[in-house]
Design a protein around this motif. Structure first.
Motif, PDB file in Angstrom:
ATOM      1  N   LEU A   1       0.823  -1.207   0.000  1.00 26.45           N
ATOM      2  CA  LEU A   1       0.000   0.000   0.000  1.00 26.45           C
ATOM      3  C   LEU A   1       0.861   1.262   0.000  1.00 26.45           C
ATOM      4  N   ASP A   2       1.969   1.222   0.719  1.00 24.54           N
ATOM      5  CA  ASP A   2       2.855   2.378   0.773  1.00 24.54           C
ATOM      6  C   ASP A   2       3.493   2.647  -0.591  1.00 24.54           C
ATOM      7  N   LEU A   3       3.995   1.586  -1.225  1.00 21.91           N
ATOM      8  CA  LEU A   3       4.681   1.753  -2.514  1.00 21.91           C
ATOM      9  C   LEU A   3       3.707   1.789  -3.690  1.00 21.91           C
ATOM     10  N   GLY A   4       2.483   1.339  -3.481  1.00 23.77           N
ATOM     11  CA  GLY A   4       1.502   1.330  -4.570  1.00 23.77           C
ATOM     12  C   GLY A   4       1.786   0.300  -5.632  1.00 23.77           C
ATOM     13  N   ILE A   5       2.456  -0.792  -5.284  1.00 23.69           N
ATOM     14  CA  ILE A   5       2.817  -1.781  -6.307  1.00 23.69           C
ATOM     15  C   ILE A   5       1.698  -2.769  -6.584  1.00 23.69           C
ATOM     16  N   ASN A   6       0.556  -2.610  -5.942  1.00 26.25           N
ATOM     17  CA  ASN A   6      -0.616  -3.391  -6.345  1.00 26.25           C
ATOM     18  C   ASN A   6      -1.265  -2.784  -7.596  1.00 26.25           C
ATOM     19  N   ILE A   7      -0.786  -1.601  -7.987  1.00 22.38           N
ATOM     20  CA  ILE A   7      -1.249  -0.945  -9.215  1.00 22.38           C
ATOM     21  C   ILE A   7      -0.084  -0.932 -10.200  1.00 22.38           C
ATOM     22  N   SER A   8      -0.261  -1.614 -11.318  1.00 21.18           N
ATOM     23  CA  SER A   8       0.823  -1.707 -12.301  1.00 21.18           C
ATOM     24  C   SER A   8       0.481  -0.874 -13.530  1.00 21.18           C
ATOM     25  N   TYR A   9       1.517  -0.321 -14.161  1.00 25.67           N
ATOM     26  CA  TYR A   9       1.366   0.544 -15.337  1.00 25.67           C
ATOM     27  C   TYR A   9       2.222  -0.038 -16.460  1.00 25.67           C
ATOM     28  N   THR A  10       1.588  -0.329 -17.583  1.00 24.23           N
ATOM     29  CA  THR A  10       2.319  -0.872 -18.724  1.00 24.23           C
ATOM     30  C   THR A  10       1.860  -0.189 -20.006  1.00 24.23           C
ATOM     31  N   LYS A  11       2.795  -0.038 -20.919  1.00 23.03           N
ATOM     32  CA  LYS A  11       2.457   0.478 -22.235  1.00 23.03           C
ATOM     33  C   LYS A  11       1.956  -0.675 -23.098  1.00 23.03           C
ATOM     34  N   PRO A  12       1.190  -0.384 -24.096  1.00 24.82           N
ATOM     35  CA  PRO A  12       0.653  -1.467 -24.943  1.00 24.82           C
ATOM     36  C   PRO A  12       1.763  -2.337 -25.523  1.00 24.82           C
ATOM     37  N   TYR A  13       1.522  -3.644 -25.554  1.00 23.98           N
ATOM     38  CA  TYR A  13       2.428  -4.641 -26.126  1.00 23.98           C
ATOM     39  C   TYR A  13       3.801  -4.653 -25.419  1.00 23.98           C
TER      40      TYR A  13
ATOM     41  N   LYS B   1       6.727  -3.425 -16.541  1.00 25.24           N
ATOM     42  CA  LYS B   1       5.823  -2.691 -15.645  1.00 25.24           C
ATOM     43  C   LYS B   1       6.561  -1.493 -15.076  1.00 25.24           C
ATOM     44  N   MET B   2       6.056  -0.313 -15.415  1.00 22.43           N
ATOM     45  CA  MET B   2       6.720   0.915 -14.988  1.00 22.43           C
ATOM     46  C   MET B   2       6.550   1.151 -13.491  1.00 22.43           C
ATOM     47  N   TYR B   3       7.470   1.932 -12.963  1.00 22.13           N
ATOM     48  CA  TYR B   3       7.445   2.235 -11.529  1.00 22.13           C
ATOM     49  C   TYR B   3       7.326   3.751 -11.359  1.00 22.13           C
ATOM     50  N   HIS B   4       8.431   4.447 -11.138  1.00 17.85           N
ATOM     51  CA  HIS B   4       8.381   5.902 -11.008  1.00 17.85           C
ATOM     52  C   HIS B   4       8.321   6.609 -12.363  1.00 17.85           C
ATOM     53  N   ASP B   5       8.584   5.853 -13.421  1.00 16.54           N
ATOM     54  CA  ASP B   5       8.612   6.465 -14.736  1.00 16.54           C
ATOM     55  C   ASP B   5       7.257   6.409 -15.445  1.00 16.54           C
ATOM     56  N   SER B   6       6.209   6.040 -14.725  1.00 17.36           N
ATOM     57  CA  SER B   6       4.881   6.001 -15.331  1.00 17.36           C
ATOM     58  C   SER B   6       4.378   7.427 -15.569  1.00 17.36           C
ATOM     59  N   PRO B   7       3.717   7.691 -16.727  1.00 20.79           N
ATOM     60  CA  PRO B   7       3.201   9.048 -16.984  1.00 20.79           C
ATOM     61  C   PRO B   7       1.988   9.407 -16.130  1.00 20.79           C
ATOM     62  N   LEU B   8       1.281   8.398 -15.610  1.00 23.77           N
ATOM     63  CA  LEU B   8       0.104   8.631 -14.773  1.00 23.77           C
ATOM     64  C   LEU B   8       0.261   7.918 -13.439  1.00 23.77           C
ATOM     65  N   ARG B   9      -0.455   8.416 -12.474  1.00 24.64           N
ATOM     66  CA  ARG B   9      -0.467   7.770 -11.165  1.00 24.64           C
ATOM     67  C   ARG B   9      -1.916   7.670 -10.692  1.00 24.64           C
TER      68      ARG B   9
ATOM     69  N   HIS C   1      12.036  -6.571 -11.616  1.00 26.40           N
ATOM     70  CA  HIS C   1      12.488  -6.064 -12.921  1.00 26.40           C
ATOM     71  C   HIS C   1      13.006  -4.630 -12.812  1.00 26.40           C
ATOM     72  N   VAL C   2      12.572  -3.912 -11.761  1.00 29.20           N
ATOM     73  CA  VAL C   2      13.002  -2.526 -11.558  1.00 29.20           C
ATOM     74  C   VAL C   2      13.902  -2.488 -10.326  1.00 29.20           C
ATOM     75  N   LYS C   3      15.121  -2.007 -10.478  1.00 25.24           N
ATOM     76  CA  LYS C   3      16.076  -2.018  -9.374  1.00 25.24           C
ATOM     77  C   LYS C   3      15.561  -1.226  -8.173  1.00 25.24           C
ATOM     78  N   GLN C   4      15.094  -0.003  -8.416  1.00 26.01           N
ATOM     79  CA  GLN C   4      14.665   0.859  -7.316  1.00 26.01           C
ATOM     80  C   GLN C   4      13.460   0.273  -6.589  1.00 26.01           C
ATOM     81  N   ARG C   5      12.584  -0.364  -7.336  1.00 28.78           N
ATOM     82  CA  ARG C   5      11.412  -0.971  -6.692  1.00 28.78           C
ATOM     83  C   ARG C   5      11.828  -2.111  -5.767  1.00 28.78           C
ATOM     84  N   GLY C   6      12.800  -2.905  -6.189  1.00 30.56           N
ATOM     85  CA  GLY C   6      13.298  -3.974  -5.322  1.00 30.56           C
ATOM     86  C   GLY C   6      13.934  -3.422  -4.060  1.00 30.56           C
ATOM     87  N   ILE C   7      14.732  -2.348  -4.204  1.00 28.35           N
ATOM     88  CA  ILE C   7      15.353  -1.715  -3.033  1.00 28.35           C
ATOM     89  C   ILE C   7      14.274  -1.166  -2.101  1.00 28.35           C
ATOM     90  N   ASP C   8      13.277  -0.488  -2.685  1.00 29.06           N
ATOM     91  CA  ASP C   8      12.208   0.094  -1.867  1.00 29.06           C
ATOM     92  C   ASP C   8      11.420  -0.986  -1.116  1.00 29.06           C
TER      93      ASP C   8
END
Length: 533
Positions: free
Chosen positions: A110-122, A126-134, A241-248
């Motif tokens: 809940l703190d990191l919000g990783i239950n919500i994933s953001y992906t571009k088509p095809y 899964k984006m983390y901090h680089d997602s255009p929307l939150r 897959h995302v280094k910073q997400r694993g550290i967080d």
């Protein structure tokens, strides 16, 4: 016979192998196909990294508050199991279970919000901090999500956005002209907003999963192990897959573990403080009551300090006995004077000087009486018996003798009164000394109760101070030795897996195709050769 059968089987196997080798084109085609799939796997599949951290679990240690009687109180507290709750040490298996518990994972998710994933088509990434929307929502709303929810966001002309949400309860569409905007979905209100990468948005797929599902998946990918059985150190690792997400993930997991331990410690401390305050109030009342009882007992029995009082009474007794002896001696002297003066044979004899010097209050009349007797004796020496002066002096001596009698009686009465008073005081002191053993027993019993209450009061007061200090001390239970870091080599995609796939596909696929082809041709041939009715 057996050798012929064996030779026949060998020939059949050689025939099969040679037959397959003649179809080398199939194997070459399978190799190129497997190579394409392997290259795609190695280049398209997101790289997976292993994140590692090292933490040390610390036991809770009591803070010594010191103070009056702290050493005695500490010993007693240990006897009554009041000296701290860490006697049994850490159970590493239990702590590992807590660290890998679903509750901690849910809080971290809940703190990191990783239950919500953001992906571009095809895309598999899964984006983390680089997602255009939150997409955001409060924790209670996110916990209500019970099934997968898919949201597709498409940018339209002039900056408008089309949002299509699919849930188990149905679909909803939204036309948004500006962000942030609220989306009233089936589980509650969600807020959609741009991030710093919002300008890159054309189309974005958002997937919202139940927190418990994500926690369950993460639990399988986390490792929490001690390097040795006797160690208080734990090795933590996860893959992402995302280094910073694993550290967080690791940082937040340790943070919530410490927060939970601190909350439990403080909750227990506040309960302990409440209990101690109640007990201190009760003990203070008991202590006040026993001190009042001791004060009342001392006043009733005229006691200040029992040992000092005994010495004081003994001194008083000695002084009174000395005075009694003196008074009795004076009384004996007065009796001697009385007997001497009243003896007819001593009617005109001088009272001995030793008696007149020791007669106390009767000394002045006796002195006058002796002076009159001396004057009479001098006159008798110079005159005859019928001299009128002798008659006059005799009358004077008789009158002084009466005064001596009266003075002696008064002296006797005074001595008797003084002696009676001294003996009364002596008896009172003797009675007081006789009561000392029983008074001492009662007094010692009261003092023992007072000391017990004082000791209990000190123990409770010291424990309260230690508990209050422990609340104010922020001491993390898990101390980070090695902060989370990403290992140099990625763990996925694995070249070994790609190589094994190529080997298996290159050999098995042609064999399978040729086997199917051969059997198919045989079946067709058999079907054609079958006589028709």
């Amino acid at each position: 016979m057996e050798s012929k059968d064996l030779e026949k089987e060998t020939l059949d196997l050689e025939t099969i192998i040679i037959g397959y080798l003649h179809q080398w084109k199939y194997f070459l085609a399978a190799f190129f196909i497997s190579l394409i799939f392997a290259v795609l796997y190695l280049n398209v599949y997101p790289r997976t990294y292993e994140v590692f951290a090292l933490i040390q679990l610390q036991e809770d240690k009591d803070l010594s508050a010191g103070g009056i009687g702290s050493s005695e109180a500490s010993g007693l507290m240990k006897s009554f199991v009041l000296g701290g709750a860490n006697g049994a040490g850490l159970n590493m298996d239990d702590e590992r279970m807590v660290l890998a518990s679903n509750e901690l994972f849910r809080e971290m998710i809940l703190d990191l919000g990783i239950n919500i994933s953001y992906t571009k088509p095809y895309s598999l990434y899964k984006m983390y901090h680089d997602s255009p929307l939150r997409l955001k929502a409060d924790s209670s709303t996110l916990m209500k999500v019970s099934d997968e929810m898919n949201i597709s966001v498409v940018r339209k002309g002039s900056g408008n956005l089309e949002v299509m949400a699919k849930t188990e309860y149905g679909n909803k569409n939204f036309q948004l002209s500006a962000l942030p905007a609220e989306l009233d979905l089936f589980y509650g209100t969600f807020v959609l907003d741009y991030t710093a990468f919002g300008q890159e948005l054309n189309k974005l797929d958002i997937k919202v999963l139940p927190v418990s599902w994500v926690a369950e998946d993460l639990e399988d990918g986390f490792l929490v192990e001690p390097p040795t059985k006797s160690s208080n150190v734990l090795e933590m690792s996860c893959r992402d897959h995302v280094k910073q997400r694993g550290i967080d993930k690791l940082v937040k997991l340790v943070y919530y573990y410490n927060q939970k331990a601190d909350f439990q410690k403080k909750e227990e401390a506040y309960k302990t403080l409440s209990f101690l305050d109640e007990r201190i109030t009760a003990v203070m009342k008991d202590l006040s009551d026993i001190e009042f009882t001791i004060e009342e007992y001392k006043l009733r029995n005229r006691i200040t300090a029992l040992e000092t009082d005994i010495l004081f009474v003994a001194e008083q007794m000695k002084e009174i006995q000395t005075k009694i002896i003196e008074i009795e001696a004076q009384h004996q002297i007065i009796n001697l004077i009385d007997s001497y003066v009243k003896d007819p044979e001593n009617k005109y004899n001088l009272v001995p000087q030793i008696l007149t010097q020791s007669s106390g209050e009767g000394a002045s009349p006796l002195t006058s009486y002796n002076e009159a007797l001396l004057e009479r004796s001098r006159i008798l020496q110079n005159s005859k018996g019928d001299n009128p002066v002798i008659t006059k002096i005799n009358n004077q001596v008789d009158q002084l003798r009466e005064n001596v009698y009266l003075s002696i009686e008064n002296a006797k009465k005074t001595l008797d009164f003084t002696l009676s008073d001294l003996r009364s005081k002596e008896k009172m002191l003797m009675d007081k000394l006789g009561e000392v053993p029983s008074q001492e027993r009662v007094y010692i019993d009261y003092r023992r109760q007072q000391e017990i209450f004082q000791t209990v009061y000190l123990i409770l007061l010291q424990k309260r101070e230690e508990t209050a200090l422990s609340i104010g001390v922020d001491r993390p239970k898990a101390r980070i030795i090695d902060a989370p870091y990403v290992k140099k080599k990625s763990v996925g995609p694995r070249k070994l897996y790609a190589g094994l796939f190529m080997i298996v596909f290159t050999f098995l696929m042609p064999i399978l195709v040729l086997f199917i082809k051969k059997n198919t041709l045989e079946l067709i041939s058999a079907y054609k050769n079958t006589p028709k009715c």
